[in-house]
Design a protein around this motif. Structure first.
Motif, mmCIF file in Angstrom:
data_model
loop_
_atom_site.group_PDB
_atom_site.id
_atom_site.type_symbol
_atom_site.label_atom_id
_atom_site.label_comp_id
_atom_site.label_asym_id
_atom_site.label_seq_id
_atom_site.Cartn_x
_atom_site.Cartn_y
_atom_site.Cartn_z
ATOM 1 N N ASP A 164 69.681 -7.760 96.701
ATOM 2 C CA ASP A 164 69.692 -8.998 97.183
ATOM 3 C C ASP A 164 70.574 -9.862 96.087
ATOM 4 O O ASP A 164 70.263 -9.533 94.798
ATOM 5 N N ALA A 166 71.473 -12.566 95.209
ATOM 6 C CA ALA A 166 70.801 -13.841 94.212
ATOM 7 C C ALA A 166 69.939 -13.017 93.127
ATOM 8 O O ALA A 166 69.904 -13.449 91.946
ATOM 9 N N GLU A 167 68.979 -12.186 93.560
ATOM 10 C CA GLU A 167 68.188 -11.489 92.552
ATOM 11 C C GLU A 167 68.925 -10.441 91.644
ATOM 12 O O GLU A 167 68.513 -10.520 90.433
ATOM 13 N N SER A 169 71.865 -11.305 89.949
ATOM 14 C CA SER A 169 72.553 -12.120 89.195
ATOM 15 C C SER A 169 72.286 -12.212 87.904
ATOM 16 O O SER A 169 72.991 -12.482 86.920
#
Length: 300
Positions: A164, A166-167, A169
């Protein structure tokens, strides 16, 4: 992955025989590292494109004498040009937000034209790219107006994310996904690589999620041999057998597609213990891509 504006990469040591040059990308200066064979014309040229958050020095690793692609390539008769992509190196101040993939493709093709007008390139050019640089290399290869391309060699890039975005980052996640087990790298890697790391420009980071769609558009337009390498500990991309079968099936116009797996390696293959093995396989692939008539001419 940082979305902060890029700043110029600090000066760092380079391998013997490697020099810094600047190329004109339609008015934008792109810095690069260049190595050439000593006392002879090159058999062919490798244009190396680094990944996101890195720089051209990725291909001239300094943590161990056998890491540098630039040094190895020149010793075996090839020129190697490692380019700071738009938004990195000398262009960071001019392009603080970076460029879109399409804009980078146009800029690098212009820089390559400048290079070939001033330097001998031999039989042609192999595009060698890592991670985000592979997206750019595919975009360049998909353009029918890019001349004298022999092949396309990409590591650390698939077409379906395994994470993911976003995860992934956060700093801890980035280290795990980019590097994998630290035992895969020489002890001095992180100190020696300090000058290689650079912030990812905002426009580049903003396009990450679009890649599955962009790959579907670009892949059928690539008409040169393709080699894809996935590290044993690659964590960014899905690379199971079904994923790879779907990926290669989309390269419908490529005359040959090779998929390799690099043992004992993480995402950043060219900075690990596996660098020399991977680079030798790259140059062997390049040798297979050189036209037969060139082999005859070179040895006649």
């Amino acid at each position: 992955m940082s979305a902060a504006p890029s700043t110029p990469t600090p000066a760092r040591a380079v391998s013997r025989g490697v020099r810094r040059i600047t190329l004109d990308a339609a008015g934008v200066p792109l810095s690069a590292l260049l190595s050439e064979p000593e006392g002879t014309a090159p058999r062919a040229t490798v244009l190396a494109l680094h990944g996101g958050g890195m720089s051209a020095g990725y291909f001239d690793g300094q943590a161990h004498p056998e890491q540098s692609l630039l040094a190895l390539g020149a010793s075996l008769g090839y020129s190697v040009l490692a380019l700071d992509r738009p938004g990195y190196g000398s262009s960071a101040a001019r392009l603080p937000e970076g460029q879109t993939l399409g804009e980078q493709s146009a800029a690098v093709r212009a820089a390559l034209a400048d290079f070939t007008s001033r330097y001998a390139t031999g039989a042609g050019t192999l595009l060698l790219a890592h991670s985000f640089g592979g997206k750019l290399a595919l975009s360049i290869a998909a353009d029918p107006d890019t001349p004298d391309l022999l092949g396309l060699d990409i590591s650390g890039l698939g077409h379906r994310y395994a994470v993911d975005l976003a995860e992934a980052s956060g700093a801890a996640s980035r280290r795990r996904f980019h590097w994998g087990p630290l035992s895969l790298y020489p002890p001095d890697t992180f100190r020696a690589s300090a000058g290689v790391v650079a912030p990812m420009p905002r426009q580049e980071a903003g396009e990450l999620a679009q890649w599955p769609r962009l790959f579907t558009e670009l892949a059928p337009r690539v008409r040169i041999p393709v080699r894809l390498t996935f590290a044993e500990h690659e964590a960014w991309w899905r690379h199971g057998e079904q994923d790879l079968a779907d990926l290669t099936a989309r390269l419908t116009a490529a005359p040959r597609v090779v998929v390799d797996r690099q043992p004992a390696a993480g995402h950043n293959i060219s900075l690990g213990w596996a660098a020399r093995s991977y680079h030798l396989r790259t140059l062997a692939f390049l040798e297979d891509c050189i036209p037969d008539r060139t082999r005859v001419t070179a040895h006649s």
